[in-house]
Design an enzyme around this catalytic site. Structure first.
Site, PDB file in Angstrom:
ATOM      1  N   CYS A  62       0.831  -1.206   0.000  1.00  0.00           N
ATOM      2  CA  CYS A  62       0.000   0.000   0.000  1.00  0.00           C
ATOM      3  C   CYS A  62       0.863   1.253   0.000  1.00  0.00           C
ATOM      4  CB  CYS A  62      -0.949  -0.004   1.200  1.00  0.00           C
ATOM      5  SG  CYS A  62      -0.110   0.042   2.787  1.00  0.00           S
ATOM      6  N   CYS A  92      -2.977  -3.104   8.415  1.00  0.00           N
ATOM      7  CA  CYS A  92      -2.574  -1.760   8.835  1.00  0.00           C
ATOM      8  C   CYS A  92      -2.131  -1.763  10.293  1.00  0.00           C
ATOM      9  CB  CYS A  92      -3.720  -0.778   8.648  1.00  0.00           C
ATOM     10  SG  CYS A  92      -4.516  -0.915   7.048  1.00  0.00           S
TER      11      CYS A  92
HETATM   12 FE1  FES Z   1      -1.569   0.795   4.151  1.00  0.00          FE
HETATM   13 FE2  FES Z   1      -3.532   0.806   5.846  1.00  0.00          FE
HETATM   14  S1  FES Z   1      -3.684   0.697   3.714  1.00  0.00           S
HETATM   15  S2  FES Z   1      -1.446   0.827   6.273  1.00  0.00           S
END
Ligand code: FES
Length: 143
Positions: A34, A103
């Site tokens: 991400c 996360c």
């Molecule tokens: Fe990357 Fe939450 S989407 S830490």
């Protein structure tokens, strides 16, 4: 997506955002998938965490979990702080949606990296603490 009130509260009013100058331990980890980054600063005196702060380029769930994680470790010994797992943090927040569980690993790993940094600097071994990883995606998720 449904977030608990506690998650919303820690997202809207995150605790412990910032840096600690000359921190006893600093840890930074990222999640390549991400692209989010988390940095944790710890002030440790006599083996006890007296202050904790974080900075992140992270999503809302990363902010909320780091806010809670830093709150939970304050006042704890370094050994006790290892019990503040992503699971414990999620429980304290009344849960996270399954797609956001990773996360919370960012918060846990940055915390461990900061403890590791502290241990290295002071030449001590913290039982049960593993060397930090740079990319939390490499980890088995502790879901
Ligand atoms: Fe990357 Fe939450 S989407 S830490």
């Amino acid at each position: 997506m449904n977030y608990s009130e506690k998650v919303m509260d820690h997202f809207m009013n995150p605790r412990n955002v910032g840096e600690i100058e000359n921190a006893s331990g600093v840890g930074q980890v990222g999640n390549m998938k991400c692209g989010d980054i988390m940095k944790v600063f710890l002030q440790i005196e006599d083996g006890r965490i007296v202050d904790a702060k974080f900075k992140t380029f992270g999503c809302g769930a990363a902010v909320a979990t780091s806010s809670m994680a830093t709150e939970l470790v304050k006042g704890k010994t370094v050994e006790e702080a290892l019990q503040v797992t992503n699971k414990a943090v999620m429980e304290a927040l009344d849960g996270l949606p399954p797609v956001k569980v990773h996360c919370s690993c960012l918060a846990e790993e940055a915390l461990h990296a900061a403890l590791w940094d502290y241990a290295q600097k002071n030449n001590i071994v913290i039982d049960g603490l593993k060397p930090p990883v740079e990319d939390v995606e490499e980890l088995h998720h502790h879901e």
